[in-house]
Design a protein around this motif. Structure first.
Motif, mmCIF file in Angstrom:
data_model
loop_
_atom_site.group_PDB
_atom_site.id
_atom_site.type_symbol
_atom_site.label_atom_id
_atom_site.label_comp_id
_atom_site.label_asym_id
_atom_site.label_seq_id
_atom_site.Cartn_x
_atom_site.Cartn_y
_atom_site.Cartn_z
ATOM 1 N N LEU A 14 0.846 -1.200 0.000
ATOM 2 C CA LEU A 14 0.000 0.000 0.000
ATOM 3 C C LEU A 14 0.882 1.250 0.000
ATOM 4 C CD1 LEU A 14 -2.549 -1.030 2.769
ATOM 5 C CD2 LEU A 14 -3.047 -0.788 0.345
ATOM 6 N N PHE A 15 0.432 2.282 -0.668
ATOM 7 C CA PHE A 15 1.155 3.559 -0.599
ATOM 8 C C PHE A 15 0.155 4.717 -0.672
ATOM 9 C CE2 PHE A 15 1.111 2.248 -5.026
ATOM 10 C CZ PHE A 15 0.569 3.353 -5.658
ATOM 11 N N ASN A 16 0.567 5.836 -0.102
ATOM 12 C CA ASN A 16 -0.243 7.064 -0.083
ATOM 13 C C ASN A 16 -1.638 6.877 0.512
ATOM 14 O OD1 ASN A 16 1.710 8.628 -1.191
ATOM 15 N ND2 ASN A 16 1.015 8.352 -3.307
ATOM 16 N N ASP A 17 -1.847 5.805 1.222
ATOM 17 C CA ASP A 17 -3.134 5.587 1.882
ATOM 18 C C ASP A 17 -3.001 6.075 3.327
ATOM 19 O OD1 ASP A 17 -1.304 3.203 2.112
ATOM 20 O OD2 ASP A 17 -2.723 2.874 3.739
ATOM 21 N N PRO A 18 -4.076 6.170 4.078
ATOM 22 C CA PRO A 18 -3.971 6.715 5.453
ATOM 23 C C PRO A 18 -2.988 5.928 6.329
ATOM 24 C CG PRO A 18 -6.265 6.546 4.776
ATOM 25 C CD PRO A 18 -5.474 5.922 3.689
ATOM 26 N N ILE A 19 -2.952 4.602 6.171
ATOM 27 C CA ILE A 19 -2.049 3.816 7.037
ATOM 28 C C ILE A 19 -0.593 4.134 6.687
ATOM 29 C CG2 ILE A 19 -1.360 1.500 7.760
ATOM 30 C CD1 ILE A 19 -4.124 0.485 7.124
ATOM 31 N N SER A 20 -0.276 4.083 5.391
ATOM 32 C CA SER A 20 1.107 4.343 4.963
ATOM 33 C C SER A 20 1.542 5.751 5.356
ATOM 34 C CB SER A 20 1.240 4.211 3.455
ATOM 35 O OG SER A 20 0.805 2.976 3.049
ATOM 36 N N LYS A 21 0.632 6.704 5.188
ATOM 37 C CA LYS A 21 0.986 8.092 5.504
ATOM 38 C C LYS A 21 1.352 8.220 6.980
ATOM 39 C CE LYS A 21 -1.670 10.448 1.934
ATOM 40 N NZ LYS A 21 -2.982 11.006 1.637
ATOM 41 N N TYR A 22 0.541 7.555 7.796
ATOM 42 C CA TYR A 22 0.784 7.628 9.241
ATOM 43 C C TYR A 22 2.128 6.964 9.587
ATOM 44 C CZ TYR A 22 0.312 6.576 14.186
ATOM 45 O OH TYR A 22 0.538 6.474 15.533
ATOM 46 N N VAL A 23 2.365 5.792 9.054
ATOM 47 C CA VAL A 23 3.592 5.056 9.376
ATOM 48 C C VAL A 23 4.805 5.855 8.898
ATOM 49 C CG1 VAL A 23 4.848 2.902 9.029
ATOM 50 C CG2 VAL A 23 2.397 2.839 9.283
ATOM 51 N N ASN A 24 4.686 6.458 7.729
ATOM 52 C CA ASN A 24 5.802 7.275 7.212
ATOM 53 C C ASN A 24 6.025 8.504 8.075
ATOM 54 O OD1 ASN A 24 7.271 6.458 4.655
ATOM 55 N ND2 ASN A 24 5.158 5.907 4.150
ATOM 56 N N ALA A 25 4.924 9.035 8.614
ATOM 57 C CA ALA A 25 5.056 10.211 9.482
ATOM 58 C C ALA A 25 5.823 9.842 10.753
ATOM 59 C CB ALA A 25 3.675 10.757 9.823
ATOM 60 N N VAL A 26 5.516 8.653 11.299
ATOM 61 C CA VAL A 26 6.239 8.198 12.498
ATOM 62 C C VAL A 26 7.718 8.021 12.157
ATOM 63 C CG1 VAL A 26 6.474 6.320 14.173
ATOM 64 C CG2 VAL A 26 4.199 7.103 13.503
#
Lengths: 243, 725
Positions: B86-98
């Motif tokens: 998955l990419f650019n989805d809410p989960i990925s965005k959050y994990v990348n933010a962390v």
């Protein structure tokens, strides 16, 4: 005659009906013409009139043929072929009850044939015309022999004598019916050309009854019979997919 | 102000946890495709080689380096394009933010340009690659308890990237193999020694990653109070994300009551397997926990936080991950797990359309596979091997007989149909299950179902009261058929007179009748059936199929070129790539020759704006995969609705799957004489609407599939596809 018509009609209908079915060919090309060059290895057996001859040997005969092929089902195709062989053969002196020396004949075979082939499904899953195939064919061969020279003692019969001798020995013709089993592999190059390698194993059956009191003609017949029996033929062919 | 924030937080959590409103949509990739997708693998491979050649010290062996980069580049690209990412989805965005928080606190990490992708996998796992990519699975995200734990895991993986662990591991493995090979051909004991040596090296790297990862973590403002539990999460990762006693009433809809003895009295105790460190690439979790505790001793956690981004955001991601996990269980055909996941969603987040959907689809799938005796095609372990509360579900599914399970699935899905949106897809599931009752249990009408249980009970009492006739006695003493316990026959008491229910049932019985007719036509137990089958096969051999299809959607045409020794072939990565391109061209030209309109969706040749195409490929691939599990019966995959939408968008109900595998021996002499199978071509067509499938080509042959053979085969495939009956 009616039977022959019926036979031809049956073949025509079978092929036509099959063509109406699914017959993909290679990228839609179902008709291809192929020229083959081959080496025919004849098994040269002693004849009935000379059972004491122990000199059995193989006879190498170059062969050329052209075939027109039509893919009529997914794995089947039919081929009509016409071909020519020319070679020389030596008749042993043992035949020559008049004490004449051995003769060398120039023999030529002209044949036409029709073959039915099927590409392999189980091991090599291939669709006609490419891949491994096997089949059988019927051949009608007209074979003619002309004595060309003495095989032995070249210095004994020279000049006028030789010419006179050749005059006495006329061109002799016989007709044979052949049946051959054939197997081979064909591939396609550049989506347009075919490359074929094949092996035929066949047998010629004499269709003539000859009864000549002229010993020279009898010798020729004998020689033709001896040269048209079992054979093994290797072919390499190159062709073109037409439509 | 603080009070106000607390109220706001409470409201927002309540909102998130409000199950009735939970209508979870599938997580899809959004925005533009990242560069990792659009750069061709070969280009990446060359770039990696060029970059690494500057740092020659690491490589004693040029071939080892090449081998590593070739293998890793293609493997990662395959994974990226597999649809499991998955990419650019809410989960990925959050994990990348962390991850950005960690990287910003440790600026030296920026040099490797790390990024995180979420892996659509039920496994509890995270791993890093040499390209600077971290993959973290949905399974792991669904189990984590807070943001700090996520940060610790990402810190650990960042060390693997920073220290080039993958590459070093590969070189070390090659060195071990080489040193043992010098002593001659490896025997089993030598291979064991080699593996132990490699594992030891790998464990050392893990300990280094734990140690340095903690340094990265401690540089951030994350609290370390909860992070020791990360190793406990890993220890119990084979269990679901929660342990709640299963209640069978969650499955009991309409008037159905599952017998109590279908539940185990006591579930198996949770007892994780002993860790055998020697055999593992990872150190024992107990050791890692001790190391971590040792490092944390005496540290002050003042001003440290469990959440830096926000708790709501984490809970939202956790919820989405758990919902996605339930979907993944459906996709991977782990249907008992899916039922338990649906149950957990129901218990934790409240009854919702989504949890009902998961359970309904899982029951449908299990019933279909059970009825067709194909349970081996789905994940179906023995309930005895399952630990914890989810064991009850495995036990119930095992105990339920074909008819019972089918009726249970009908009742559950009919309730869904009425309660939820009267969805046509749900309706089709129900009628399909009725068709199964006709096909497998010979139930051809609703007359076999009782309206009110008490009526039957009273009639039984009456029989006892009056003087029994001979026939009554025989009937009463007749043993009940084991396979057809009566309880399920009361399932439809309350809806038996509903016209909607009766209509759906009749549709199903009609479908069953039609399918039965087809089945009987080829019934090999009768002479006529055998004869029909013979004729059909003969016709197929002679003329092929006549499907009359004019437009088709081809999903991810695949060409795998294997090379090397026949008994141990290795994938020729660059060759496969080239031949896949050739395969696409051949498909296009063959389709052209037959005037078939095709659209190829290929994950390997995507442009940056093709995110939607990738999403379609993922759905279609998953749908095809479940259809293939179903082999010879009609099956509505869990993502039936989505695939129907795709088919409408591309304006064709037909999907095509093309897989070609070809083995070419490196040794030309062995190539000539080897008789083993060398290639496989698999072309199948799926009708999205009816679920019918046709395997046009499924040939395992001895010929090497060069382009000539391939053209011939695909020409034939399209010929069969386009030919009108």
């Amino acid at each position: 005659m009616i039977n022959i018509r019926f036979f031809i009609l049956s073949i025509f209908l079978t092929i036509t009906l099959n063509c109406l079915g699914q017959a993909p060919g290679y990228l839609g090309n179902r008709f291809f013409v192929e020229g083959d060059l081959g080496l025919n290895v004849g098994f040269y057996f002693p004849s009935t009139s000379n059972t004491t001859d122990e000199n059995k040997y193989l006879l190498l005969r170059p062969t050329a043929k052209i075939s027109a092929n039509w893919v009529y089902a997914r794995r089947k195709y039919v081929a009509a072929e016409i071909g020519y062989q020319q070679f020389s053969s030596t008749q042993d002196s043992l035949y020559n009850f008049a004490g004449q020396p051995s003769l060398k004949y120039r023999i030529s075979n002209q044949f036409v044939g029709i073959g039915f082939y099927k590409t392999s499904r189980k091991k090599f899953n291939a669709l006609a015309p490419i891949g491994f195939y096997s089949g059988f064919k019927f051949l009608l061969s007209k074979s003619s022999a002309v004595p060309v020279r003495y095989a032995e003692s070249n210095d004994r019969f020279e000049g006028v004598e030789k010419a006179a001798y050749n005059l006495n020995f006329k061109k002799t013709e016989m007709t044979f019916l052949g049946l051959a089993l054939s197997t081979g592999f064909r591939t396609v190059l550049k989506d347009k050309f075919t490359l074929n390698s094949a092996l035929d194993f066949g047998y010629y059956l004499n269709l003539n009854n000859f009864d000549s009191r002229d010993p020279s003609v009898a010798f020729s017949y004998e020689e033709l019979k001896r040269n048209n029996s079992l054979y093994l033929q290797f072919n390499i062919g190159f062709g073109v997919l037409l439509f | 102000m603080k009070r106000f924030s607390s109220i706001l937080l409470f409201i927002s959590i309540c909102f998130i946890l409000n199950g009735q409103n939970l209508k979870y949509d599938r997580i899809i990739n959004q925005g533009q495709l990242p560069e990792d997708y659009t750069t061709p693998s070969e280009e990446k491979y060359i770039q990696s080689l060029e970059t690494s050649s500057k740092d020659q010290d690491n490589f004693k062996n040029k071939n080892t380096r090449k081998e590593f980069y070739l293998g890793s580049t293609y493997a990662i690209d395959d994974l990226l394009r597999s649809g499991y990412i998955l990419f650019n989805d809410p989960i990925s965005k959050y994990v990348n933010a962390v991850m950005d928080i960690i990287v910003n606190s440790n600026p030296k990490l920026k040099s490797k340009n790390p990024r995180v992708y979420v892996l659509r996998s039920t496994a509890v796992n995270a791993f890093a690659t040499d390209q600077g990519i971290i993959f973290i699975s949905i399974g792991l995200l669904s189990q984590l308890e807070d943001e700090a734990q996520l940060a610790l895991i990402l810190s650990h993986e960042l060390v693997h990237i920073q220290e080039n662990h993958n590459l070093q591991d590969f070189i070390e493995a090659a060195r071990v193999d080489q040193s043992i090979n010098k002593r001659g051909r490896m025997n089993t004991s030598q291979i064991d020694i080699a593996n132990l040596e490699k594992n030891r090296y790998s464990r050392d790297q893990e300990l280094e990653a734990d140690d340095k990862g903690l340094d990265y973590f401690l540089n951030t403002d994350y609290s370390f109070e909860s992070i020791e539990r990360v190793f406990d999460i890993l220890r119990y990762s084979y269990l679901p994300y929660d342990e709640i006693a299963f209640e069978k009433n969650i499955l009991e809809k309409l008037s159905i009551k599952i017998p109590d003895d279908y539940l185990l009295e006591k579930v198996k105790d949770i007892n994780p397997a002993e860790e055998d460190e020697e055999q593992s690439t990872h150190p024992a979790l107990s050791k890692r926990t001790r190391n971590l505790s040792g490092r944390l001793k005496g540290l002050n956690s003042t001003n440290k936080k469990d959440y830096i981004i926000s708790k709501e955001n984490f809970l939202d991601v956790q919820l989405k991950s758990r919902a996605e996990l339930a979907r993944l269980f459906l996709d991977r055909q782990c249907l008992s797990d899916a039922i338990y996941a649906g149950f957990l969603m129901n218990k934790i987040y409240g009854d919702s359309e989504f949890s009902r959907e998961v359970i309904g689809k899982a029951l449908y799938g299990y019933a279909k596979f059970k009825n067709n005796d194909l349970l081996e095609n789905i994940y179906n372990p023995s309930y005895k091997d399952i630990e914890g509360e989810s064991q009850q579900v495995f036990h119930i599914m095992k105990k339920l007989k074909k008819e019972e399970l089918t009726i249970l699935a009908i009742a559950y899905n009919y309730d869904r149909y009425i309660e939820d949106s009267k969805d046509e897809t749900v309706r089709s599931l129900i009628s399909d299950l009725f068709a199964d009752l006709y096909l497998h249990k010979n139930i051809n009408s609703l007359t076999g179902f009782y309206t009110i249980k008490s009526e039957v009970d009273s009639s039984e009492v009456k029989i006892e009261d009056k003087e029994l006739s001979k026939i009554d006695k025989i009937k009463q003493n007749r043993p009940k058929a084991e396979d057809d316990g009566p309880w399920q026959r009361f399932a439809f008491s309350e809806v038996l007179q509903d016209s909607t229910f009766r209509n759906i049932a009749n549709e199903g019985f009609e479908l069953g009748k039609e399918l039965k007719k087809e089945e009987d036509y080829f019934d090999t137990s009768t002479y006529k059936g055998r004869s029909n089958l013979r004729k059909y096969r003969k016709r197929l051999e002679k003329k092929g199929r006549s499907l009359g299809i004019g437009k088709v959607l081809i999903i991810n045409p695949l060409f795998i070129q294997l090379k090397g020794n026949m008994s141990n072939p290795s994938p020729g990565l660059i060759e496969s790539d080239k031949r896949r391109k050739a395969l696409k061209e051949i498909l296009e030209s063959s389709a052209n020759l037959h005037d078939v309109d095709i659209k190829i969706l290929d994950a390997n040749s995507l442009e940056k704006n093709d995110t939607e195409v990738l999403n379609d490929i993922v759905i279609a691939s998953e749908w095809i995969s479940t259809q293939l599990d179903a082999e010879n019966f009609l099956y509505k995959s869990y993502n039936q609705k989505e695939i129907e939408e795709i088919s409408e968008r591309y304006n064709t109900p037909y999907l095509m799957s093309v897989v070609v595998v070809s083995v070419r021996q490196s040794n030309p002499i062995a190539r000539l004489f080897n008789r083993k199978r060398k290639s496989l071509i698999f072309v199948s067509i799926f009708d999205v609407k009816t679920g019918r499938k046709s395997f046009i080509k499924s040939d395992l042959t001895s010929n090497y599939l060069n382009d000539v053979f391939l053209k011939s085969e695909l020409y034939d495939a399209f010929s069969q596809l386009s030919k009108q009956n």
